[in-house]
Design a protein around this motif. Structure first.
Motif, PDB file in Angstrom:
ATOM      1  N   GLN A 180      -1.528   8.276 -11.314  1.00  8.38           N
ATOM      2  CA  GLN A 180      -2.802   8.739 -10.745  1.00  8.38           C
ATOM      3  C   GLN A 180      -2.874   8.495  -9.240  1.00  8.38           C
ATOM      4  O   GLN A 180      -3.843   8.877  -8.603  1.00  8.38           O
ATOM      5  CB  GLN A 180      -3.952   8.045 -11.462  1.00  8.38           C
ATOM      6  N   MET A 181      -1.875   7.837  -8.693  1.00 12.52           N
ATOM      7  CA  MET A 181      -1.848   7.649  -7.221  1.00 12.52           C
ATOM      8  C   MET A 181      -1.336   8.969  -6.627  1.00 12.52           C
ATOM      9  O   MET A 181      -0.139   9.260  -6.674  1.00 12.52           O
ATOM     10  CB  MET A 181      -0.916   6.489  -6.846  1.00 12.52           C
ATOM     11  N   ASN A 182      -2.234   9.734  -6.077  1.00 10.38           N
ATOM     12  CA  ASN A 182      -1.880  11.096  -5.644  1.00 10.38           C
ATOM     13  C   ASN A 182      -0.771  11.110  -4.593  1.00 10.38           C
ATOM     14  O   ASN A 182       0.117  11.964  -4.624  1.00 10.38           O
ATOM     15  CB  ASN A 182      -3.141  11.796  -5.113  1.00 10.38           C
ATOM     16  N   CYS A 183      -0.810  10.163  -3.653  1.00  9.95           N
ATOM     17  CA  CYS A 183       0.199  10.168  -2.577  1.00  9.95           C
ATOM     18  C   CYS A 183       1.603   9.977  -3.159  1.00  9.95           C
ATOM     19  O   CYS A 183       2.569  10.614  -2.725  1.00  9.95           O
ATOM     20  CB  CYS A 183      -0.111   9.087  -1.540  1.00  9.95           C
TER      21      CYS A 183
ATOM     22  N   SER B 149      -2.095  -0.491   4.281  1.00 11.99           N
ATOM     23  CA  SER B 149      -3.051  -0.308   3.180  1.00 11.99           C
ATOM     24  C   SER B 149      -3.396   1.174   3.053  1.00 11.99           C
ATOM     25  O   SER B 149      -2.883   2.018   3.804  1.00 11.99           O
ATOM     26  CB  SER B 149      -4.316  -1.121   3.463  1.00 11.99           C
ATOM     27  N   GLY B 150      -4.300   1.494   2.127  1.00 12.14           N
ATOM     28  CA  GLY B 150      -4.679   2.886   1.903  1.00 12.14           C
ATOM     29  C   GLY B 150      -5.268   3.555   3.144  1.00 12.14           C
ATOM     30  O   GLY B 150      -5.160   4.775   3.296  1.00 12.14           O
ATOM     31  N   SER B 151      -5.869   2.775   4.036  1.00  7.98           N
ATOM     32  CA  SER B 151      -6.523   3.430   5.183  1.00  7.98           C
ATOM     33  C   SER B 151      -5.500   4.154   6.057  1.00  7.98           C
ATOM     34  O   SER B 151      -5.804   5.188   6.659  1.00  7.98           O
ATOM     35  CB  SER B 151      -7.358   2.443   5.995  1.00  7.98           C
ATOM     36  N   TYR B 152      -4.269   3.651   6.130  1.00  6.83           N
ATOM     37  CA  TYR B 152      -3.228   4.370   6.888  1.00  6.83           C
ATOM     38  C   TYR B 152      -2.971   5.739   6.242  1.00  6.83           C
ATOM     39  O   TYR B 152      -2.923   6.765   6.912  1.00  6.83           O
ATOM     40  CB  TYR B 152      -1.914   3.556   6.948  1.00  6.83           C
ATOM     41  N   VAL B 153      -2.831   5.740   4.921  1.00 10.94           N
ATOM     42  CA  VAL B 153      -2.548   7.000   4.206  1.00 10.94           C
ATOM     43  C   VAL B 153      -3.705   7.969   4.423  1.00 10.94           C
ATOM     44  O   VAL B 153      -3.511   9.165   4.684  1.00 10.94           O
ATOM     45  CB  VAL B 153      -2.328   6.730   2.695  1.00 10.94           C
ATOM     46  N   ASN B 154      -4.913   7.445   4.385  1.00 10.05           N
ATOM     47  CA  ASN B 154      -6.096   8.291   4.575  1.00 10.05           C
ATOM     48  C   ASN B 154      -6.163   8.839   5.999  1.00 10.05           C
ATOM     49  O   ASN B 154      -6.570   9.972   6.227  1.00 10.05           O
ATOM     50  CB  ASN B 154      -7.345   7.459   4.260  1.00 10.05           C
TER      51      ASN B 154
ATOM     52  N   ASN C 291      -4.270  14.165   3.768  1.00  6.50           N
ATOM     53  CA  ASN C 291      -5.455  14.499   2.960  1.00  6.50           C
ATOM     54  C   ASN C 291      -5.214  14.144   1.488  1.00  6.50           C
ATOM     55  O   ASN C 291      -5.869  14.678   0.610  1.00  6.50           O
ATOM     56  CB  ASN C 291      -5.840  15.970   3.131  1.00  6.50           C
ATOM     57  N   TYR C 292      -4.259  13.265   1.234  1.00  6.63           N
ATOM     58  CA  TYR C 292      -3.962  12.880  -0.143  1.00  6.63           C
ATOM     59  C   TYR C 292      -5.154  12.184  -0.819  1.00  6.63           C
ATOM     60  O   TYR C 292      -5.411  12.388  -2.003  1.00  6.63           O
ATOM     61  CB  TYR C 292      -2.770  11.919  -0.202  1.00  6.63           C
ATOM     62  N   CYS C 293      -5.832  11.324  -0.070  1.00  4.79           N
ATOM     63  CA  CYS C 293      -6.859  10.479  -0.705  1.00  4.79           C
ATOM     64  C   CYS C 293      -8.032  11.321  -1.216  1.00  4.79           C
ATOM     65  O   CYS C 293      -8.648  10.975  -2.228  1.00  4.79           O
ATOM     66  CB  CYS C 293      -7.351   9.415   0.277  1.00  4.79           C
ATOM     67  N   ALA C 294      -8.294  12.436  -0.531  1.00  4.33           N
ATOM     68  CA  ALA C 294      -9.395  13.310  -0.963  1.00  4.33           C
ATOM     69  C   ALA C 294      -9.102  13.904  -2.340  1.00  4.33           C
ATOM     70  O   ALA C 294     -10.018  14.340  -3.035  1.00  4.33           O
ATOM     71  CB  ALA C 294      -9.586  14.425   0.059  1.00  4.33           C
TER      72      ALA C 294
ATOM     73  N   HIS D 270      -7.457  10.105  -7.737  1.00  2.01           N
ATOM     74  CA  HIS D 270      -8.287   9.443  -8.744  1.00  2.01           C
ATOM     75  C   HIS D 270      -8.912   8.156  -8.164  1.00  2.01           C
ATOM     76  O   HIS D 270     -10.023   7.783  -8.516  1.00  2.01           O
ATOM     77  CB  HIS D 270      -7.368   9.116  -9.940  1.00  2.01           C
ATOM     78  N   TYR D 271      -8.176   7.486  -7.278  1.00  2.64           N
ATOM     79  CA  TYR D 271      -8.652   6.203  -6.747  1.00  2.64           C
ATOM     80  C   TYR D 271      -9.514   6.416  -5.503  1.00  2.64           C
ATOM     81  O   TYR D 271      -9.441   7.456  -4.846  1.00  2.64           O
ATOM     82  CB  TYR D 271      -7.460   5.304  -6.394  1.00  2.64           C
ATOM     83  N   ASN D 272     -10.267   5.355  -5.180  1.00  2.00           N
ATOM     84  CA  ASN D 272     -11.135   5.409  -4.001  1.00  2.00           C
ATOM     85  C   ASN D 272     -10.515   4.565  -2.880  1.00  2.00           C
ATOM     86  O   ASN D 272     -10.375   3.349  -3.014  1.00  2.00           O
ATOM     87  CB  ASN D 272     -12.524   4.868  -4.386  1.00  2.00           C
ATOM     88  N   VAL D 273     -10.153   5.235  -1.817  1.00  2.00           N
ATOM     89  CA  VAL D 273      -9.428   4.550  -0.741  1.00  2.00           C
ATOM     90  C   VAL D 273     -10.290   3.515  -0.016  1.00  2.00           C
ATOM     91  O   VAL D 273      -9.775   2.610   0.645  1.00  2.00           O
ATOM     92  CB  VAL D 273      -8.829   5.598   0.239  1.00  2.00           C
ATOM     93  N   LYS D 274     -11.604   3.637  -0.171  1.00  4.05           N
ATOM     94  CA  LYS D 274     -12.494   2.683   0.530  1.00  4.05           C
ATOM     95  C   LYS D 274     -12.658   1.377  -0.272  1.00  4.05           C
ATOM     96  O   LYS D 274     -13.109   0.375   0.253  1.00  4.05           O
ATOM     97  CB  LYS D 274     -13.895   3.287   0.730  1.00  4.05           C
TER      98      LYS D 274
ATOM     99  N   PRO E  26      -4.835   1.236  -5.115  1.00  5.94           N
ATOM    100  CA  PRO E  26      -3.875   0.133  -5.293  1.00  5.94           C
ATOM    101  C   PRO E  26      -3.239  -0.338  -3.983  1.00  5.94           C
ATOM    102  O   PRO E  26      -2.914  -1.518  -3.845  1.00  5.94           O
ATOM    103  CB  PRO E  26      -2.831   0.730  -6.239  1.00  5.94           C
ATOM    104  N   PHE E  27      -3.064   0.585  -3.020  1.00  2.00           N
ATOM    105  CA  PHE E  27      -2.462   0.148  -1.756  1.00  2.00           C
ATOM    106  C   PHE E  27      -3.312  -0.916  -1.062  1.00  2.00           C
ATOM    107  O   PHE E  27      -2.771  -1.736  -0.319  1.00  2.00           O
ATOM    108  CB  PHE E  27      -2.259   1.339  -0.806  1.00  2.00           C
ATOM    109  N   ASN E  28      -4.637  -0.903  -1.304  1.00  4.85           N
ATOM    110  CA  ASN E  28      -5.504  -1.884  -0.630  1.00  4.85           C
ATOM    111  C   ASN E  28      -5.252  -3.296  -1.142  1.00  4.85           C
ATOM    112  O   ASN E  28      -4.967  -4.214  -0.377  1.00  4.85           O
ATOM    113  CB  ASN E  28      -6.974  -1.500  -0.807  1.00  4.85           C
TER     114      ASN E  28
HETATM  115 FE1  SF4 Z   1      -2.710   6.968  -2.242  1.00  7.86          FE
HETATM  116 FE2  SF4 Z   1      -4.750   5.220  -2.382  1.00  7.86          FE
HETATM  117 FE3  SF4 Z   1      -5.050   7.494  -1.091  1.00  7.86          FE
HETATM  118 FE4  SF4 Z   1      -4.841   7.501  -3.740  1.00  7.86          FE
HETATM  119  S1  SF4 Z   1      -6.476   6.590  -2.543  1.00  7.86           S
HETATM  120  S2  SF4 Z   1      -3.829   8.897  -2.322  1.00  7.86           S
HETATM  121  S3  SF4 Z   1      -3.395   5.833  -4.056  1.00  7.86           S
HETATM  122  S4  SF4 Z   1      -3.657   5.850  -0.549  1.00  7.86           S
END
Ligand code: SF4
Ligand code: FAD
Ligand code: DLZ
Length: 508
Positions: free
Chosen positions: A347-350, A427-432, A436-439, A442-446, A455-457
């Motif tokens: 479920q981790m889209n990235c 952490s997830g904030s870098y990916v965000n 546009n993966y986080c949008a 399933h998970y909430n990057v915040k 999970p990256f957080n």
């Molecule tokens: Fe990856 Fe987290 Fe963003 Fe989901 S919310 S795409 S797991 S960084």
């Protein structure tokens, strides 16, 4: 009495040092598709199809240049299954007094070859691998004079030595590095050009059929194979990159976009690493685009840095630190590779995006390899041996000389910081910020803890806590530890708990 040149599947260039001194009238070139090389790891099907097709095309090029070539294809009745047995068989059929070859790109093969001269009772001449601009001794001389190795300083010396983007002894644009301008997200509405693709010719179709029969259980899909398999086609890929992508290469080189595997990258690593392109011609083409005002300095310098800097640096680093680099595990990481590295089913889209693109194309761009898959492997404490094997299998540009330093050095910090001054952890904030993966996730990057948290957080702060004793004194990590010291201890403890539960469930 003649010489035999053994040409490896990733040395497909008429300028190879092993070829240039042959006497075409009496010497022979041997090329062979062998089981040992094709299955010492279960390479992606595309990687095998690409190399076998490129090898078969190059055999024709050699013949057109009047070389006497013995080409043993995979199903050949005289195929002996390994390079050594193939050479031995050839020597039993011909009067060969000397074997010549350019140094192979992998330590395991080089160690093996060193035993052949005695076993076969012939002279063995190993020439430098001239697919690189820095020789191994250039690198080791540079490295032995330093306490700490950093790519940046190696790269500056390479710029000076080879005079790329230099004017009057100074870097063009007044600085060595334009990375500050090269961290933009791809704005909505911008559509990168399609990658250069080629129809499958009969040679490629035959090879794909062979791969589907012989390597069924290897990773990946091969039906949509569209890569270059000749030098002419590889030059076209390079040319299209220079004309259509280089201008934007710099600013978007760290960007990641849902369902866009190719972006503004060059897609030439397959060809550079197989010898179809040489680094000098690639660098010259990029530099010319700058002088002809077709591409800005931040893009051209960023690209030159990858080829003249990183590519040369990791190759020198590999030979300098082998064989210990292969077993290094500074962080004592032991977690087995999760199944979703093969299926992309998470479920981790990235991660899902990066793995599924890898499976389909045997390609992912640098930031997916580094900051998504690599970052995950680091934070989750995956076993370096399993991670290295995975990277060697899944990418069609992967050979140990380039894969191992990037994995054990750059992403896993398994070498204890010989290659990188600090772990590339995020952490997830870098990916965000960069995608546009986080949008679409399933998970909430915040969120930092709990079932919906990215999970990256928690993995990031779990990693920082677990390895505090190792990294607290690292000046480049001081800021992170100062931030951590101001965080709520209960939240930190929850993140450590979540990390442990997540890792425990990874392979449940
Ligand atoms: Fe990856 Fe987290 Fe963003 Fe989901 S919310 S795409 S797991 S960084
Ligand atoms: P571009 O982004 O267009 O870059 C241009 C060229 O620069 C590449 O073709 C490549 O030749 C060179 N380059 C860029 N970065 C590196 C680097 N870190 N090391 C060496 N060369 C570099 N590259 C491989 O060729 N083979 C590998 O097996 C490989 N494994 C990697 C594993 C990890 C964990 C990481 C972080 C990086 C790895 N790379 C590897 C480097 C890089 O990701 C690929 O070279 C790049 O994605 C190839 O795509 P491209 O040709 O479109 O590159
Ligand atoms: C990667 C590869 C594969 C899949 N098959 C062959 C092959 O059949 N014959 C060959 O000569 N080379 C092959 N290669 C490339 C070699 O593995 C490569 O030369 C070494 O890994 C050194 O880089």
């Amino acid at each position: 009495m003649s010489t035999l040149c053994l040409l490896f599947g990733d040395q497909l260039n008429l300028n190879m040092s092993s070829l240039v001194n042959l006497n075409k009238a009496k010497d022979h070139v041997l090329m062979a598709e062998v089981r040992t090389e094709a299955s010492y790891v279960k390479h992606h099907k595309i990687k095998i199809a690409f190399l076998f097709s490129a090898m078969r095309h190059f055999k024709n090029t050699l013949k057109a240049h009047n070389y006497q070539v013995s080409y043993i294809d995979y199903a050949h009745k005289d195929n002996k299954g390994s390079l050594y047995e193939q050479v031995r068989f050839f020597c039993s059929q011909h009067k060969i007094t000397k074997l010549v070859l350019a140094k192979p790109g992998e330590y395991r093969l080089f160690e093996d070859i060193k035993t052949w001269s005695q076993k076969l009772n012939i002279d063995l001449e190993i020439s430098d691998d001239n697919r690189f601009l820095a020789s191994e001794s250039d690198f080791s001389n540079w490295a032995s004079a330093r306490k700490q190795l950093r790519m940046e300083y190696f790269y500056r010396e390479m710029r000076q030595k080879h005079q790329y983007l230099m004017e009057n002894g100074k870097p063009i644009g007044g600085k060595w590095n334009f990375d500050g301008e090269n961290r933009q997200k791809l704005p909505k509405g911008i559509k990168p050009p399609k990658p250069t693709s080629f129809d499958q010719d009969q040679i490629t179709k035959d090879v794909i059929k062979l791969v589907k029969n012989e390597f069924k259980d290897h990773f990946g899909d091969v039906d949509n194979f569209h890569y270059a398999v000749t030098r002419e086609q590889a030059l076209q890929v390079l040319n299209d990159f220079i004309e259509q992508r280089l201008e934007n290469f710099g600013r978007y080189q760290d960007a990641m976009v849902q369902d866009e595997p190719w972006l503004y990258h060059s897609h030439i690593s397959f060809y550079l690493n197989a010898g179809l392109l040489l680094p000098d011609e690639v660098l010259q083409a990029a530099q010319a685009a700058f002088y002809e005002q077709n591409a800005p300095i931040n893009s051209v310098e960023g690209f030159v840095r990858q080829i003249l800097g990183w590519r040369e640096y990791v190759r020198g680093f590999y030979w300098h630190f082998m064989p210990t680099l292969k077993t290094d595990n500074y962080l004592d990481a032991k977690v087995p590779l999760p199944d979703f590295f093969w299926s992309g089913d998470t479920q981790m889209n990235c991660i899902s995006q990066s793995v599924k693109q890898t499976k389909e194309h045997a390609y992912a761009h640098h930031i997916q390899r580094l900051m998504i898959l690599g970052n995950f492997a680091l934070l989750a404490g995956l076993d370096p041996k399993e991670v290295n094997e995975w990277y060697l299998i899944v990418y069609a540009d992967a050979y140990e000389w380039v894969e191992l330093p990037n994995v054990s050095g750059m992403i896993l910090f398994a070498d204890g910081g010989q290659l990188a001054s600090k772990p590339y952890a995020a952490s997830g904030s870098y990916v965000n910020k960069m995608s546009n993966y986080c949008a679409n996730c399933h998970y909430n990057v915040k969120e930092k803890t709990g079932a919906q948290a990215c999970p990256f957080n928690y993995l990031y702060w779990g990693f920082m806590q677990t390895h505090q004793h190792r990294f607290e004194g690292n000046p480049r990590m001081g800021m992170m530890y100062r931030t951590m010291s101001k965080m709520d201890p209960t939240q930190l403890s929850h993140m450590l708990d979540d990390t442990q539960i997540f890792i425990k469930n990874l392979n449940a």
